[in-house]
Design a protein around this motif. Structure first.
Motif, short mmCIF file in Angstrom:
data_model
loop_
_atom_site.label_atom_id
_atom_site.label_comp_id
_atom_site.label_asym_id
_atom_site.label_seq_id
_atom_site.Cartn_x
_atom_site.Cartn_y
_atom_site.Cartn_z
N ARG A 1 -0.33 13.61 2.06
CA ARG A 1 -1.19 12.64 2.32
C ARG A 1 -0.72 11.07 2.15
O ARG A 1 -0.84 10.36 2.71
N ALA A 2 0.31 11.27 1.03
CA ALA A 2 0.90 9.93 0.69
C ALA A 2 2.04 9.72 1.60
O ALA A 2 2.76 8.69 1.60
N ALA B 1 2.33 1.61 -3.36
CA ALA B 1 1.44 2.39 -4.34
C ALA B 1 1.32 3.75 -4.17
O ALA B 1 1.21 4.56 -5.20
N ARG B 2 1.17 4.33 -2.72
CA ARG B 2 1.03 5.67 -2.38
C ARG B 2 2.12 6.44 -3.08
O ARG B 2 2.06 7.73 -3.23
N LEU B 3 3.11 5.91 -2.79
CA LEU B 3 4.50 6.77 -3.26
C LEU B 3 4.90 6.52 -4.67
O LEU B 3 5.75 7.37 -5.16
N LEU C 1 -1.26 16.43 -2.09
CA LEU C 1 -1.05 14.99 -2.29
C LEU C 1 0.16 14.33 -1.83
O LEU C 1 0.03 13.22 -1.21
N TRP D 1 4.82 11.40 1.50
CA TRP D 1 5.93 11.63 0.89
C TRP D 1 6.78 12.88 1.26
O TRP D 1 7.98 12.92 1.25
N GLU E 1 0.74 -1.11 -0.04
CA GLU E 1 -0.07 0.01 -0.04
C GLU E 1 0.72 1.15 -0.13
O GLU E 1 0.61 2.15 -0.76
N ARG E 2 2.05 1.12 0.73
CA ARG E 2 2.88 2.42 0.94
C ARG E 2 3.52 2.64 -0.44
O ARG E 2 3.76 3.70 -0.96
#
Length: 233
Positions: free
Chosen positions: A228-229, A164-166, A225, A231, A161-162
Motif C-alpha cells: 500500500r505504501a 511519510a508513507r515510506l 502495508l 515500498w 506524503e510519499r
C-alpha cells in the motif's frame, strides 16, 4: 533561445526578421511531422527530432537554436522520461514547453521544477498550441509566477506524503528489509534462511522485529502495508 535572443538574431538578407524557431521533440514520427506542418503553416520555422538517445536531441537543438521546444514526456519504447531533457534544453536558451498526453501531475510538476515554462495537453486544439508557442516566444513563459508556485507546492506535498508513507520502512535494518522483500515474494522463513545462509530462528527474529517496527500483527499485514505504501511492488 529566449525572446530577447530571438530579437537579436541576425536579420535575413531582405531585412525581415526570421520566423521564431520551434523544435518538436517527439518519438512518434507522424505526430511530430503533423505538428511541424501546422507550425510552418502558421508562419513559424519548425523542425522535429526524436529521442532517445537524448544526446542526439541536445546536439540537434544546439545546432538548430530553437526559441521554443515542444517536448513530449514519454520518449522511446520504454517510456523514457523526457524530464531529463528540460534542463539541458533550457540552458541552451530555449523556452521548454511540455506537450504531452501524460496527465500525471507529479511528473509534469517535476518538469516545471526542472525549468519547463509551460504544460500543454496533446488533446489541445492545434490553434491553441500555435498560440502558446507565440506566447512563449514573446514572454519566455506560459504560466504566471502564481501558477508555477502552485505546481511546485503540489510537488512538495506529494513528496512529503510519499516520505511519510515510506518512513516506517526506513526503521528496518538492511537485513530486515531483505527479509520483508522475500516475504513479499512468497518465501517462507525456512526458504529465506536458506537464501541468506542463516538459521530459520534468525529469520523469525527478523520477522518479529519487522512486525514491531511496522506496528502490524502478521507477516501478511506487513507485506500488505508495504504494498500500500509503494515500498513493495
Amino acid at each position: 533561445m529566449t525572446s530577447a535572443a530571438a530579437a537579436a538574431r541576425s536579420h535575413a538578407a531582405d531585412g525581415r526578421v526570421p520566423a521564431p524557431r520551434v523544435l518538436v521533440v517527439e518519438d512518434h514520427r507522424t505526430v511530430a511531422q503533423s505538428l511541424v506542418l501546422v507550425l510552418r503553416g502558421a508562419g513559424l520555422d519548425a523542425d522535429a527530432v526524436a529521442g532517445p538517445p537524448f544526446d542526439d536531441v541536445v546536439q540537434q537543438a544546439a545546432s538548430y537554436e530553437p526559441d521554443v521546444v515542444l517536448l513530449d514526456l514519454d520518449l522511446g519504447p520504454g517510456g523514457t522520461q523526457g524530464t531529463s531533457l528540460v534542463g539541458p534544453l533550457g540552458r541552451q536558451g530555449a523556452a521548454v514547453v511540455m506537450l504531452s498526453g501524460v496527465r500525471d501531475r507529479r511528473q509534469l510538476a517535476e518538469c516545471v521544477e526542472a525549468g519547463a515554462v509551460g504544460v500543454l495537453d496533446k488533446a489541445e486544439p492545434v490553434e491553441n498550441v500555435v498560440a502558446a508557442v507565440r506566447a512563449a516566444v514573446a514572454a519566455g513563459r506560459l504560466m504566471s509566477d502564481h501558477e508555477r508556485f502552485e505546481w511546485l507546492a503540489e510537488l512538495r506535498a506529494v513528496r512529503a506524503e510519499r516520505e511519510a508513507r515510506l518512513a516506517p520502512f526506513e526503521q528496518l535494518t538492511p537485513r530486515e528489509q531483505d527479509v520483508l522483500v522475500r516475504l513479499g515474494e512468497g518465501l517462507s522463513a525456512a526458504e529465506i534462511g536458506e537464501a541468506q545462509f542463516v538459521s530459520v530462528f534468525t529469520v523469525r527474529g527478523h520477522i518479529r522485529s519487522i512486525l514491531v517496527k511496522l506496528g502490524v500483527g502478521s507477516q501478511l499485514a506487513a507485506v500488505a502495508l508495504a504494498r500500500r505504501a509503494g515500498w513493495l511492488p
